[in-house]
Design an enzyme around this catalytic site. Sequence first.
Site, PDB file in Angstrom:
ATOM      1  N   ASN A   1       1.637   3.327  -3.027  1.00 30.90           N
ATOM      2  CA  ASN A   1       2.294   3.764  -4.262  1.00 30.90           C
ATOM      3  C   ASN A   1       1.841   5.152  -4.696  1.00 30.90           C
ATOM      4  O   ASN A   1       2.656   6.011  -5.048  1.00 30.90           O
ATOM      5  CB  ASN A   1       2.005   2.772  -5.388  1.00 30.90           C
ATOM      6  CG  ASN A   1       2.729   1.456  -5.217  1.00 30.90           C
ATOM      7  OD1 ASN A   1       3.671   1.349  -4.446  1.00 30.90           O
ATOM      8  ND2 ASN A   1       2.281   0.444  -5.936  1.00 30.90           N
TER       9      ASN A   1
ATOM     10  N   TRP B   1       3.022   7.923  -2.328  1.00 33.37           N
ATOM     11  CA  TRP B   1       4.453   8.168  -2.509  1.00 33.37           C
ATOM     12  C   TRP B   1       4.678   9.066  -3.722  1.00 33.37           C
ATOM     13  O   TRP B   1       5.466  10.019  -3.660  1.00 33.37           O
ATOM     14  CB  TRP B   1       5.192   6.845  -2.687  1.00 33.37           C
ATOM     15  CG  TRP B   1       6.673   6.998  -2.851  1.00 33.37           C
ATOM     16  CD1 TRP B   1       7.623   7.047  -1.861  1.00 33.37           C
ATOM     17  CD2 TRP B   1       7.382   7.146  -4.095  1.00 33.37           C
ATOM     18  NE1 TRP B   1       8.880   7.211  -2.413  1.00 33.37           N
ATOM     19  CE2 TRP B   1       8.754   7.275  -3.775  1.00 33.37           C
ATOM     20  CE3 TRP B   1       6.991   7.177  -5.417  1.00 33.37           C
ATOM     21  CZ2 TRP B   1       9.730   7.435  -4.753  1.00 33.37           C
ATOM     22  CZ3 TRP B   1       7.959   7.344  -6.400  1.00 33.37           C
ATOM     23  CH2 TRP B   1       9.309   7.467  -6.069  1.00 33.37           C
TER      24      TRP B   1
ATOM     25  N   ASN C   1     -10.205  -2.907  -6.891  1.00 33.07           N
ATOM     26  CA  ASN C   1      -9.376  -1.932  -7.590  1.00 33.07           C
ATOM     27  C   ASN C   1      -9.930  -1.535  -8.956  1.00 33.07           C
ATOM     28  O   ASN C   1      -9.478  -0.547  -9.558  1.00 33.07           O
ATOM     29  CB  ASN C   1      -7.945  -2.454  -7.757  1.00 33.07           C
ATOM     30  CG  ASN C   1      -7.145  -2.422  -6.474  1.00 33.07           C
ATOM     31  OD1 ASN C   1      -6.194  -3.186  -6.301  1.00 33.07           O
ATOM     32  ND2 ASN C   1      -7.525  -1.534  -5.545  1.00 33.07           N
TER      33      ASN C   1
ATOM     34  N   ASP D   1       0.833  -1.203   0.000  1.00 33.39           N
ATOM     35  CA  ASP D   1       0.000   0.000   0.000  1.00 33.39           C
ATOM     36  C   ASP D   1       0.869   1.253   0.000  1.00 33.39           C
ATOM     37  O   ASP D   1       1.908   1.300   0.645  1.00 33.39           O
ATOM     38  CB  ASP D   1      -0.892  -0.018   1.247  1.00 33.39           C
ATOM     39  CG  ASP D   1      -2.027   0.992   1.168  1.00 33.39           C
ATOM     40  OD1 ASP D   1      -2.291   1.502   0.062  1.00 33.39           O
ATOM     41  OD2 ASP D   1      -2.632   1.268   2.216  1.00 33.39           O
TER      42      ASP D   1
END
Length: 255
Positions: free
Chosen positions: A34, A37, A80, A32
Site C-alpha cells: 500500500n 503504491w 506494525n 503488501d
Amino acid sequence: MTLGGHGVESTPNNMLEQDNINKPSHVAIIMDGNGRWAEQQGQPRKVGHEEGMEAVRRVTRRASERGIDVLTLYAFSTENWKRPPQEVHFLMQLPIRFFDTFVPELQEKNVKVNMIGFEDKVPTSTKKAISKAMEQTKDNTGMILNFAFNYGGRAEILEATKELCKKVASNELSVDDIDERLFEEHLMTHSIGDYQDVDLLIRSSGEQRLSNFLLWQNAYSEFYFSELLWPEFNGDVLDEALLSYKNRQRRYGAL
C-alpha cells in the site's frame, strides 16, 4: 511457488467455473505494498491504505463468487505498531470505515465476518466496529471473511503453548494427551473449524516471506507471489492465483 505477473486479463476464468476440483478451501493473503503504491503515485501513504481497502472489497467479492470457504486477510500485524503513530492511528480507523460501508453487501452475499488477533492495544472504537460486524453477520453461512488484526504467528503459538501448560499443571490433561488436534484447538484459528490449515497463501508486492503470518497453519500451503502491489489487486488477479493452484499437485510429503 509462482511469481504472478501482470497478464491477469487473459486468465481463463471459465476453467475455474467448470468444476470445483482442486479448489482451495482456505485462501490467505498478505496484503503488501500500500505504501509503495502511494509513493509511486506521489501520494501520502494513507492514500495507499485507502486504495488497499478497495482492493479488499474487490477480492472479497470474487473469492465469494468462486466458492472459497475462508478468506483470511493479514490486516495488521503485532509488528506494525512500530510504524509512525499517525499511520498506526489511521490504520486503526480503517476497520470502522470498512465495516460501516461494506457490511450490507457482505450480508447480501451471505459472508460471515471473523477476526483473529490480540485485543490488547486495539482502540475501543475499533474493537466495537469489528464486534458489530461479527454480530451482524454471525448467522451467515457462506464464505468466512477472516481478518488477522493485531496478529502474530509466533505470539499465537506461544499463547497456545501457555494454555496447554496451565492445563497440564492443573491436571486437566497430561503431556501425552497433547497432539496436533489438541494444539490446534488452542490456536486462534479454531474459530474457523475444519478450515484452519491454509491451502493457498498469496502475497502481493513481489516480497517472498511469511512475515509471521499463520506459521502453523501454512505448514503445507501452496505459495503464490505476485509483483503487483496490493492496491492493484482485483478479482482477475485472484483468479490467476486460483488457476495456478488448480494446476498443482499437493503431496504432503508423500509421493
